[in-house]
Scaffold this motif. Structure first.
Motif: not given
Length: 76
Positions: A53-54, A56, A62-65, A49-51, A47
């Motif tokens: 809380t999220q 990919g 796909t994005l996941h929280n 980290k994009t933010s 994965y």
């Protein structure tokens, strides 16, 4: 004087290609860092980290929280 048995006195270090996993919390890693949800295994996609809380899934796109306290693993 101590005897040395050269057959048994060998140092067998870990392989250079073997991964060392460091566990940390999702909130501790930087944005754009790669991480995994478990240590190794075939069904363990990376994965990114994009933010705060999220993140990919880099295989499925796909994005996941994620909760900030989720335990994740990074290779060192």
């Amino acid at each position: 004087m101590a005897k040395t048995d050269q057959v048994k006195d060998t140092y067998n270090p870990p392989s250079v290609s073997s991964a060392v996993w460091e566990d940390m919390l999702f909130s501790e890693i930087e944005i754009d860092d790669i991480f995994w949800l478990k240590e190794g295994g075939d069904d363990n996609p990376p994965y990114r980290k994009t933010s705060e809380t999220q993140a990919g899934n880099t295989r499925q796109r796909t994005l996941h929280n994620f909760n900030a306290r989720t335990k994740v693993y990074q290779r060192t």
